[in-house]
Design a protein around this motif. Structure first.
Motif, PDB file in Angstrom:
ATOM      1  N   TYR A  49     -27.181  10.847 -18.801  1.00 34.06           N
ATOM      2  CA  TYR A  49     -25.730  10.769 -18.634  1.00 34.06           C
ATOM      3  C   TYR A  49     -25.064  11.404 -19.843  1.00 34.06           C
ATOM      4  O   TYR A  49     -25.485  11.196 -20.975  1.00 34.06           O
ATOM      5  CB  TYR A  49     -25.278   9.300 -18.552  1.00 34.06           C
ATOM      6  CG  TYR A  49     -25.221   8.736 -17.164  1.00 34.06           C
ATOM      7  CD1 TYR A  49     -26.394   8.434 -16.482  1.00 34.06           C
ATOM      8  CD2 TYR A  49     -24.012   8.493 -16.533  1.00 34.06           C
ATOM      9  CE1 TYR A  49     -26.359   7.919 -15.205  1.00 34.06           C
ATOM     10  CE2 TYR A  49     -23.965   7.962 -15.257  1.00 34.06           C
ATOM     11  CZ  TYR A  49     -25.143   7.674 -14.593  1.00 34.06           C
ATOM     12  OH  TYR A  49     -25.095   7.157 -13.328  1.00 34.06           O
ATOM     13  N   ASN A  51     -21.226  11.499 -21.384  1.00 34.34           N
ATOM     14  CA  ASN A  51     -19.869  10.957 -21.248  1.00 34.34           C
ATOM     15  C   ASN A  51     -19.653  10.266 -19.904  1.00 34.34           C
ATOM     16  O   ASN A  51     -18.692  10.537 -19.191  1.00 34.34           O
ATOM     17  CB  ASN A  51     -18.820  12.061 -21.423  1.00 34.34           C
ATOM     18  CG  ASN A  51     -18.500  12.271 -22.883  1.00 34.34           C
ATOM     19  OD1 ASN A  51     -18.430  11.330 -23.662  1.00 34.34           O
ATOM     20  ND2 ASN A  51     -18.340  13.512 -23.261  1.00 34.34           N
ATOM     21  N   LYS A  52     -20.565   9.420 -19.549  1.00 34.07           N
ATOM     22  CA  LYS A  52     -20.537   8.608 -18.337  1.00 34.07           C
ATOM     23  C   LYS A  52     -20.807   9.401 -17.064  1.00 34.07           C
ATOM     24  O   LYS A  52     -20.721   8.858 -15.956  1.00 34.07           O
ATOM     25  CB  LYS A  52     -19.204   7.855 -18.199  1.00 34.07           C
ATOM     26  CG  LYS A  52     -18.858   6.942 -19.359  1.00 34.07           C
ATOM     27  CD  LYS A  52     -17.733   5.986 -19.019  1.00 34.07           C
ATOM     28  CE  LYS A  52     -16.470   6.717 -18.655  1.00 34.07           C
ATOM     29  NZ  LYS A  52     -15.400   5.784 -18.216  1.00 34.07           N
ATOM     30  N   GLU A  53     -21.108  10.668 -17.198  1.00 32.32           N
ATOM     31  CA  GLU A  53     -21.352  11.484 -16.012  1.00 32.32           C
ATOM     32  C   GLU A  53     -22.842  11.776 -15.875  1.00 32.32           C
ATOM     33  O   GLU A  53     -23.481  12.210 -16.843  1.00 32.32           O
ATOM     34  CB  GLU A  53     -20.582  12.794 -16.113  1.00 32.32           C
ATOM     35  CG  GLU A  53     -20.732  13.688 -14.890  1.00 32.32           C
ATOM     36  CD  GLU A  53     -20.007  15.004 -15.073  1.00 32.32           C
ATOM     37  OE1 GLU A  53     -19.139  15.092 -15.967  1.00 32.32           O
ATOM     38  OE2 GLU A  53     -20.322  15.955 -14.328  1.00 32.32           O
ATOM     39  N   ILE A  55     -26.005  13.730 -15.340  1.00 34.16           N
ATOM     40  CA  ILE A  55     -26.323  15.145 -15.417  1.00 34.16           C
ATOM     41  C   ILE A  55     -27.769  15.440 -15.068  1.00 34.16           C
ATOM     42  O   ILE A  55     -28.111  16.551 -14.707  1.00 34.16           O
ATOM     43  CB  ILE A  55     -25.986  15.749 -16.803  1.00 34.16           C
ATOM     44  CG1 ILE A  55     -26.689  14.988 -17.937  1.00 34.16           C
ATOM     45  CG2 ILE A  55     -24.496  15.771 -17.039  1.00 34.16           C
ATOM     46  CD1 ILE A  55     -26.530  15.649 -19.289  1.00 34.16           C
ATOM     47  N   LYS A  71     -19.495   5.393 -22.622  1.00 37.10           N
ATOM     48  CA  LYS A  71     -20.530   6.299 -23.140  1.00 37.10           C
ATOM     49  C   LYS A  71     -21.481   5.627 -24.115  1.00 37.10           C
ATOM     50  O   LYS A  71     -22.481   6.208 -24.503  1.00 37.10           O
ATOM     51  CB  LYS A  71     -19.892   7.546 -23.754  1.00 37.10           C
ATOM     52  CG  LYS A  71     -19.213   7.354 -25.089  1.00 37.10           C
ATOM     53  CD  LYS A  71     -18.758   8.711 -25.611  1.00 37.10           C
ATOM     54  CE  LYS A  71     -18.326   8.600 -27.060  1.00 37.10           C
ATOM     55  NZ  LYS A  71     -17.938   9.916 -27.626  1.00 37.10           N
TER      56      LYS A  71
END
Lengths: 114, 108
Positions: A49, A51-53, A55, A71
């Motif tokens: 992840y 920044n909370k996304e 990937i 994060k």
């Protein structure tokens, strides 16, 4: 002042149960990871992840669901635990994306499914 | 397919002897290679990376693209070098592939 912490350190549970492992880092890093270390000691990346996304999502069963409320945290929830899920799970973090960024590892969580 | 191979599970040497921990990789592009180390009761941590061409704690590692190897070497092993060593490869953002590790035991 632990940099990357995981809870619990040990987890013993029955097949079919649902469990979570928590990870927190206080380094101000943007990227966090979950790795699984199998019985042969291979470390395999599961999720990453930034920044909370999400990937990176390697071929991990849908029973595994990472959650990043912010994060600094990346938790791993596992549904319907199976015997093959027994392993040591490591959380890690790094400053940003890019493989040149050093990863900082947590102490690991030893999961045993009976 | 396994991208990083560490053929030795255990390597025992005497203090003062040279040590070489082998690492071979399979990747057709230009990977980045690393060595991570885990001392007893400590966390896995970065030892060195090929891009830095550095020597850390007396250890060096040269990337040999022809042989697809990234062996870790130290001319004179010390007892405090005893640890688990993992070779790792990265080729795309944060995708890391780790080997199975080699346990180095340096005997007095």
């Amino acid at each position: 002042d632990t940099a990357v912490s995981q809870t619990p350190k040990y987890l013993v549970t029955q097949m079919g149960n649902d469990k979570s492992i928590k990870c927190e880092q206080n380094l101000g890093h943007d990227t966090m990871y979950w790795y699984k270390q199998d019985s042969k000691k291979f470390l395999k990346i599961m999720f990453s992840y930034n920044n909370k996304e999400l990937i990176i999502n390697e071929t991990v069963p849908n029973r595994f669901s990472p959650k990043s409320p912010d994060k600094a945290h990346l938790n791993l929830h596992i549904n319907s635990l199976e015997l093959g899920d027994s392993a040591v799970y490591f959380c890690a973090s790094s400053y940003g994306q890019g493989s040149y960024n050093e990863q900082f590892f947590g102490p690991g969580t030893r999961l045993t499914v009976l | 397919a396994q991208r990083v191979t560490q053929p030795e599970k255990l390597l025992s040497v005497f203090k003062g002897a040279p040590v070489e921990l082998k690492c071979n990789y399979s990747y057709s592009g230009s990977p980045e290679l690393f060595w991570y180390v885990q001392y007893s009761r400590q966390r896995l941590q970065l030892l060195l990376r090929h891009i830095s061409r550095e020597s850390i704690k007396g250890f060096t590692a040269d990337l040999n693209k022809g042989e697809t190897s990234f062996h870790l070497k130290k001319p004179f092993a010390q007892e405090e070098d005893s640890a688990m060593y993992y070779c790792a490869l990265s080729h795309n953002f944060n995708k890391f592939y780790f080997g199975s590790g080699t346990k180095l035991n340096v005997k007095p």
